[in-house]
Write an enzyme that holds these catalytic residues in place. Sequence first.
Site, mmCIF file in Angstrom:
data_model
loop_
_atom_site.group_PDB
_atom_site.id
_atom_site.type_symbol
_atom_site.label_atom_id
_atom_site.label_comp_id
_atom_site.label_asym_id
_atom_site.label_seq_id
_atom_site.Cartn_x
_atom_site.Cartn_y
_atom_site.Cartn_z
ATOM 1 N N SER A 134 0.840 -1.199 0.000
ATOM 2 C CA SER A 134 0.000 0.000 0.000
ATOM 3 C C SER A 134 0.871 1.244 0.000
ATOM 4 C CB SER A 134 -0.870 0.022 1.258
ATOM 5 O OG SER A 134 -0.064 0.252 2.392
ATOM 6 N N ASP A 135 0.337 2.346 -0.498
ATOM 7 C CA ASP A 135 1.015 3.611 -0.236
ATOM 8 C C ASP A 135 0.887 3.839 1.275
ATOM 9 O OD1 ASP A 135 2.347 5.990 -0.391
ATOM 10 O OD2 ASP A 135 1.267 6.688 -2.148
ATOM 11 N N CYS A 136 1.800 4.669 1.819
ATOM 12 C CA CYS A 136 1.954 4.623 3.269
ATOM 13 C C CYS A 136 0.724 5.145 4.010
ATOM 14 C CB CYS A 136 3.248 5.300 3.660
ATOM 15 S SG CYS A 136 4.605 4.322 2.959
#
Length: 826
Positions: free
Chosen positions: A328-330
């Site tokens: 995932s993006d953070c």
Amino acid sequence: MANIYSSFLFAYCVIFALLISGQARDISNRDIYEKLYSKLYHPDNVTPTGANFTFVCDPKRFSSLGLDVTKFAFCDKSLSYDVRANDLVKQMTLSEKALQLGDSNQGVPRLGLPKYEWWSEALHGVSNQGPGTSFDALVPGATSFPTVITSASSFNESLWLAIGQAISTEARAMYNLGRAGLTFWSPNINVVRDPRWGRILETPGEDPFVIGKYAVNFVRGLQDVEGTENFKDLNSRPLKVSACCKHFAAYDVDNWKSVTRFIFDARVTEQDMVETFNRPFEMCVKEGDASSVMCSYNRVNGIPTCADPKLLNQTIRGDWDLHGYIVSDCDSVEVLVDQHKWLGDSNEDAVAHTLRAGKSCVKYLLIPDNCLDLDCGSYYPKYMESSVQQGKVREADIDRSLKYLYVVLMRLGYFDGIQQYTSLGKKDVCSDEHVELAREAAREGIVLLKNINDALPLDAGKVKSLAVIGPHANATLAMIGNYAGIPCQFNSPLEALSQYGEVNYQVGCAQIGCGNDSLIPPAMQAAQNADATIIFVGIDLSIEAEGLDRNDLLLPGFQTQLINQVSGAAKGPVTLVILSAGGVDISFAKNNPKIGAILWAGYPGEKGGPAIADIIFGKYNPGGRLPITWYEANYTNMLPMTSMPLRPVDSLGYPGRTYKFFKGSTVFPFGYGLSYTQFNYTLTSTVSSTDIKLNKLQHCYSIRYGNGSFVPPCPAVRIDDLDCKDEISFEIEVKNVGARDGSEVVLVYSMPPEGIVATHTKQVIAFQRVFVPAGGSKKVKFVLNVCSSLQVVDYNAYSVLPAGNHTISVGDDIVSFPVPVNFQFS
Ligand SMILES: *[C@@H]1O[C@H](CO)[C@@H](O)[C@H](O)[C@H]1NC(C)=O
Ligand SMILES: *[C@@H]1O[C@H](CO)[C@@H](O)[C@H](O)[C@H]1NC(C)=O
Ligand SMILES: *[C@@H]1O[C@H](CO)[C@@H](O)[C@H](O)[C@H]1NC(C)=O
Ligand SMILES: *[C@@H]1O[C@H](CO)[C@@H](O)[C@H](O)[C@H]1NC(C)=O
Ligand SMILES: *[C@@H]1O[C@H](CO)[C@@H](O)[C@H](O)[C@H]1NC(C)=O
Ligand SMILES: *[C@@H]1O[C@H](CO)[C@@H](O)[C@H](O)[C@H]1NC(C)=O
Ligand SMILES: *[C@@H]1O[C@H](CO)[C@@H](O)[C@H](O)[C@H]1NC(C)=O
Ligand SMILES: *[C@@H]1O[C@H](CO)[C@@H](O)[C@H](O)[C@H]1NC(C)=O
Ligand SMILES: *[C@@H]1O[C@H](CO)[C@@H](O)[C@H](O)[C@H]1NC(C)=O
């Protein structure tokens, strides 16, 4: 369970319907966004890895922990990675598994499994943006190559590969020294759909094919272990370091008029998805064999990308056959709950929805399968165990994701070591060779936009004094952009130009914002007295950055006035140098006869200064080309950034986007770039037509033609229906007819037959950069697949090959020839 399912089903359908109709769109909340942004990227969060070993299954390491390595099958090199990863995962308890699902892996001491930080970055050099990488006295810096938009402007595939290789060597060396991980979340390959986007500097531009080629080369440079590029079993192909294609998908709004990426719902047609947004990712995974993909913050057509089984399971795993993991993006999972408020998910629902994409939701709509394997964040480690306990996730789904993760680490030699990299160390970071490559990359990427009467290059023998003007004249940090590390060294333009003569430096504007004109008079005076004047202006991360889209395409504040007044006062020739990633409307300077030359230097990296000086004084002949369209300033009044379609929307008066669909006038078009010499093209050989025989299982496909157009009897055939073996081959002779050696980028476009409705004007299908000495010539051969080069994506999102006269155009119509395609039934 039946009750839970049906109430879920109901809730899902209501919310889904609302999302589809667009009524449930959140409004922005800048405070929350600011908080999130600073939480994610505040430098205080950066901690070193503390890694202090070369490989996990080192018997000495095990015995120091009081363990016997021979008892652990996952350390048995005679077994396959799949079997070993399975063995490792099988031995973990549920709580232990959950702790390995965040970027900051906790490890399992009783199994001899150490902590691992998955988050490192290497966009244009090893970066300390992620907590997996750090600089200190042992490794004070790494080579900071030009930002991606600048390297992309070189249109040189071998340069992109070489940069990837240099970065992975430095990364592997830093790993050996305990200063970096092995998993790097780069490159950023989102398409530049809109000129206002704040992250243009991170990307290779607006053309999906060019971006895809950049991705393939850069990823192969990062990942490929020499000699194993063509390894048969892709599940065990060794990796030098692991690359990640991000951010999937249709992500290119950061924060425009308070619409942030954390709430943005990109409304995208399947046609645009296939033709534009997915294409670079498809190439990155299929041709680059990238070992990871990152999903983005935004939603696509209502669904957060990290929870979308169509994007993640069906497309990435199914259609493209990813060998690796999805991350995932953070804090995306948290964003899904707190910002998108998707489906009213609880924390446990959200981890279930992302890990397995919705079995518990709607059985017939979302068939369960793998989606997000690793959470950059803490939601998986915190809530996965309770999600299993609440019956929302099967433990087997966790096992599958963990196996993807450990197989990647095994391919990296994390468990067994990779012999050829063990000797890499301090001497391999910031080596002379890498620093020189950074300078070469900047030279190759810089674009000459104007050069009347051979204003450039300056003659070092005649120019004794220089007025060096402007807020970017002494640029250092600005040259390395974002996702940078600490560079080995900086050489600013001012420093580099000082070696050529007596320099009078006047900043002209106190900052990039240039709030007043008080510093302009001394700059004018300097120009009045110098043999030559060089003005450095542009923008920087205060104007275009992650989390910050632009409002306009103009130079900020009084910069325009600075340029006009200084060039008006100048005694000698005036050169304007622009530092920016996105295009700037500098029509006024283009039309000002006092300004002889204009260079676009992008953000040229740690060696940007010397590279610019090399070009200004003719030690290097520029050959870069614009990888994006430079629109006129009023473009931004014509359409909102949040309107996703690439094609014009006639009903709303929106012009199209990118050179493929925008037909209006520009400041400079995509592909533009001059040289100090001239090149002539001659077509020396070509195939003229393509007759394709169809059998009774291959069918004609109808595509939309405009009224009054000739429509061939068999208008098109779907690419899926064709074996696509036909090739177009031709050769161009490039002659250097000027007086200087130089490099030429040969850009090849295809144009579809006339009359097809709503298709692209043209599309890049190939490019090659060639060096040709003055007076010399070089033959450039192209052998192109008919299907991939002439395809059109129709409104049903099918890729089709239309019949009729296609045109191949080389170098903006310097040379063009028709390629008729006919279908015949055998
Ligand atoms: C490396 O590990 C050893 C043993 O595990 C430890 O004694 C030493 O302090 C560590 N060194 C660093 C620099 O962390
Ligand atoms: C996920 O991918 C698998 C394998 O390609 C496929 O069998 C399954 O139907 C897919 N699920 C979804 C929801 O697309
Ligand atoms: C140029 O920038 C460097 C680094 O920021 C600084 O040390 C130096 O003093 C500056 N030069 C001038 C002339 O301002
Ligand atoms: C001009 O801008 C500079 C830098 O922001 C500031 O220090 C100065 O006071 C300003 N001058 C005037 C006349 O506003
Ligand atoms: C945009 O600006 C350019 C240059 O100033 C002008 O030629 C053009 O007509 C303008 N377009 C529109 C739609 O206003
Ligand atoms: C370059 O090509 C053009 C058109 O083919 C021709 O007219 C011109 O003479 C050529 N220039 C040189 C220097 O060969
Ligand atoms: C084609 O003709 C039809 C019927 O005359 C008309 O409704 C339609 O708008 C026309 N389409 C185009 C693209 O001109
Ligand atoms: C392309 O890049 C490579 C690697 O830096 C370089 O050796 C080569 O000269 C470049 N080609 C051209 C035509 O500039
Ligand atoms: C293609 O071009 C050729 C030669 O100009 C012409 O005879 C033919 O009719 C064209 N075909 C189509 C389908 O337009």
